[in-house]
Design a protein around this motif. Structure first.
Motif, short mmCIF file in Angstrom:
data_model
loop_
_atom_site.label_atom_id
_atom_site.label_comp_id
_atom_site.label_asym_id
_atom_site.label_seq_id
_atom_site.Cartn_x
_atom_site.Cartn_y
_atom_site.Cartn_z
N ILE A 166 6.69 -18.88 43.27
CA ILE A 166 5.82 -17.86 43.86
C ILE A 166 4.75 -18.53 44.72
O ILE A 166 4.46 -18.07 45.83
CB ILE A 166 5.20 -16.97 42.76
N VAL A 167 4.18 -19.62 44.22
CA VAL A 167 3.16 -20.35 45.00
C VAL A 167 3.76 -20.79 46.33
O VAL A 167 3.13 -20.64 47.39
CB VAL A 167 2.63 -21.57 44.20
N CYS A 168 4.98 -21.28 46.29
CA CYS A 168 5.64 -21.73 47.53
C CYS A 168 5.93 -20.56 48.47
O CYS A 168 5.70 -20.66 49.68
CB CYS A 168 6.92 -22.48 47.20
N PHE A 169 6.44 -19.46 47.92
CA PHE A 169 6.69 -18.29 48.76
C PHE A 169 5.40 -17.78 49.39
O PHE A 169 5.36 -17.42 50.56
CB PHE A 169 7.37 -17.16 47.97
N GLU A 170 4.34 -17.72 48.59
CA GLU A 170 3.06 -17.25 49.11
C GLU A 170 2.55 -18.16 50.23
O GLU A 170 1.97 -17.68 51.21
CB GLU A 170 2.02 -17.13 47.99
N ALA A 171 2.78 -19.47 50.09
CA ALA A 171 2.38 -20.41 51.15
C ALA A 171 3.19 -20.15 52.42
O ALA A 171 2.64 -20.16 53.53
CB ALA A 171 2.56 -21.85 50.67
N ALA A 172 4.47 -19.88 52.27
CA ALA A 172 5.31 -19.56 53.43
C ALA A 172 4.85 -18.26 54.09
O ALA A 172 4.79 -18.17 55.32
CB ALA A 172 6.78 -19.46 53.01
N ILE A 173 4.48 -17.29 53.27
CA ILE A 173 4.00 -16.00 53.79
C ILE A 173 2.68 -16.18 54.52
O ILE A 173 2.47 -15.58 55.58
CB ILE A 173 3.88 -14.96 52.66
N SER A 174 1.81 -17.03 54.00
CA SER A 174 0.52 -17.23 54.67
C SER A 174 0.71 -17.84 56.05
O SER A 174 -0.08 -17.58 56.96
CB SER A 174 -0.41 -18.09 53.83
N GLN A 175 1.76 -18.62 56.22
CA GLN A 175 2.04 -19.21 57.53
C GLN A 175 2.86 -18.30 58.44
O GLN A 175 2.82 -18.44 59.65
CB GLN A 175 2.76 -20.55 57.37
#
Length: 173
Positions: A23-32
């Motif tokens: 989830i942390v990784c997906f959220e980082a991808a979403i923020s970008q």
């Protein structure tokens, strides 16, 4: 890292069953890349697997809003909303005190859950139990027949059907 790097890392986490880190990784991808509907959809699935329906629905709604041409996004959102309705109804049915406000509220919620996700077996089982609790045994049996058609080899469902039929017979006497 790029959004694709975060997504690859998220899948590595999923393979290790580390959904929280995924989830942390997906959220980082979403923020970008906040307008990427596919990443929102995949993030939603991961939140759902992690038991976070609130965040799963949030990302599923975003995916649908960003790309209405993908039916899987809409179906996923409907599935999540159905799960939420089942949880709410289950909570009402399991509550110690009967709610005097509207004893049919769980039935209403469960009928909506079945409408949103006709393959949700739990919704049918809880609907059958809710109907039975209200002494509406014929509707309970009808709901149970629906879930048995989805899971014809489930012995527990067949036993529940026998129990409901006995309740109907007692009620009719």
């Amino acid at each position: 890292m790029s959004p694709d790097d975060y997504i690859r890392q998220a899948y590595r986490c999923i393979l290790r069953s580390d959904f929280a880190e995924a989830i942390v990784c997906f959220e980082a991808a979403i923020s970008q890349s906040p307008a990427d509907a596919e990443v929102r959809y995949r993030c939603s699935i991961t939140y759902a697997r992690n038991g976070r329906l609130d965040k799963a629905i949030e990302h599923a709604q975003a995916a649908v809003k960003l790309d209405r041409n993908k039916p899987e996004y809409t179906l996923h959102l409907q599935h999540l909303k159905g799960l939420t309705l089942v949880q709410e109804a289950k909570g009402l049915l399991e509550a110690e005190e009967k709610s005097s406000d509207n004893p049919y509220r769980p039935i209403t919620l469960l009928k909506e859950a079945v409408t949103l996700d006709p393959l949700n077996g739990d919704a049918y089982v809880w609907l059958a139990l809710a109907y039975s609790r209200m002494n509406e045994h014929l509707q309970a049996i009808a709901a149970l027949k629906e879930v048995i058609s989805l899971h014809p080899d489930d012995a527990g469902l067949r036993q529940l059907m026998k129990d409901l039929q006995k309740s109907l017979q007692k009620y009719m006497k």
